[in-house]
Design a protein around this motif. Sequence first.
Motif, short mmCIF file in Angstrom:
data_model
loop_
_atom_site.label_atom_id
_atom_site.label_comp_id
_atom_site.label_asym_id
_atom_site.label_seq_id
_atom_site.Cartn_x
_atom_site.Cartn_y
_atom_site.Cartn_z
N PRO A 1 0.83 -1.22 0.00
CA PRO A 1 0.00 0.00 0.00
C PRO A 1 0.86 1.26 0.00
O PRO A 1 2.00 1.25 0.46
N ALA A 2 0.25 2.35 -0.51
CA ALA A 2 0.96 3.63 -0.53
C ALA A 2 1.23 4.10 0.90
O ALA A 2 0.46 3.78 1.82
N ILE A 3 2.32 4.82 1.10
CA ILE A 3 2.63 5.33 2.45
C ILE A 3 1.54 6.31 2.88
O ILE A 3 1.08 6.29 4.03
N LEU A 4 1.13 7.17 1.96
CA LEU A 4 0.11 8.18 2.30
C LEU A 4 -0.87 8.33 1.14
O LEU A 4 -0.46 8.52 0.00
N GLU A 5 -2.15 8.20 1.48
CA GLU A 5 -3.18 8.33 0.46
C GLU A 5 -4.36 9.13 1.03
O GLU A 5 -4.94 8.75 2.04
N ILE A 6 -4.66 10.25 0.40
CA ILE A 6 -5.74 11.12 0.87
C ILE A 6 -6.84 11.11 -0.19
O ILE A 6 -6.55 11.33 -1.37
N THR A 7 -8.08 10.88 0.24
CA THR A 7 -9.17 10.79 -0.74
C THR A 7 -10.32 11.70 -0.34
O THR A 7 -10.89 11.53 0.75
N ALA A 8 -10.64 12.65 -1.20
CA ALA A 8 -11.82 13.54 -1.05
C ALA A 8 -11.95 14.09 0.36
O ALA A 8 -13.04 14.17 0.92
N LEU A 9 -10.81 14.50 0.92
CA LEU A 9 -10.78 14.93 2.33
C LEU A 9 -11.40 16.32 2.51
O LEU A 9 -11.13 17.25 1.76
#
Length: 301
Positions: free
Chosen positions: A2-10
């Motif tokens: 998995p990606a270290i950091l993933e931000i979605t529609a925050l």
Amino acid sequence: MPAILEITALGRAYQGRQVLKDITASAAQGDVIALLGKNGAGKTTLLETILGFAVPEQGEVRLFGTLSTEIGANEKQRIGFVPQQDELLEQLSPSEHLELFRDFQPSWDQPLCERLCQSWDIPMTKRISTLSVGQRQKLSIILALCHKPKLLILDEPVASLDPIARRQFLTELVTIAADQQSVILFSSHIVTDMERVANKVWLLKDQQLVWQDELDTLKESVVKLHIDAAQPLPDQLPLPHQLRQQVQGNKATVTVKHWQSAEQTRFEQQLQAKIRVEYLNLEDLFLELHENQEQSCDDEL
Ligand SMILES: Nc1ncnc2c1ncn2[C@@H]1O[C@H](COP(=O)(O)OP(=O)(O)OP(=O)(O)O)[C@@H](O)[C@H]1O
């Protein structure tokens, strides 16, 4: 993996007032990301939400694949954080504080810790409550760096450092990013520092990330054109994607985005003018991108 950091529609709001809106971004190993934004743009809010300190009103953040509000000891050991206001234990000495941290961190790098404490002149046996602001900031950075985090988040880490310590710190950051293949995300108002070490820029404006890309791409995209014509120029120049323009007789300077050098000859013919393209440093880019609010601006960045 998995990606270290993933931000979605925050999205985040305080008492119904939206501070962050529809932020989607991710970071991969080796990214050194400069988070830019004016005072109050929401940088601290974004960094703290990434770390899971609050449940976002909209969207989600994942750290190493896990929701940031649900991370456990395993993920926490892979994160380093330097907050804007340090959270040091006042009654301890730096030596005791470092020892306390070291005991909880299996990947603690003691030689790195000793080297930094020595080169940054940390008074190891004084009470932390008696240290200067700069000494405290240095200690906070050492605490965040020495367990070799895979994700290092720094909120205004250098505000109180002298120029020598700042330069040393930046050198450490570059080394860490290269050696450990980690993600470094940091906010600072010392934009010249960020330009030295960052390879990516996230720009927060009007609650959104209006730029998230390579620093070099930003520098090639937003340029200042110096126009020198044979006759007086019209008040409004017919150039696309303008952020700002200043026309005076035969001369004009225009800041544009989405610049494509292939267009230069066409514009020169259209305006019957010579155009010199000025590539801006990050600080000037930041100013240009924020000073356009009152100017004619065709669309958002
Ligand atoms: N706990 C809170 N309650 C209410 N409003 C808040 C709270 N924390 C921050 N804010 C507001 O949210 C906005 C963003 O604040 P934030 O601290 O994230 O900005 P920033 O970009 O880090 O600013 P600076 O560069 O000055 O440190 C500001 O308008 C601030 O007043």
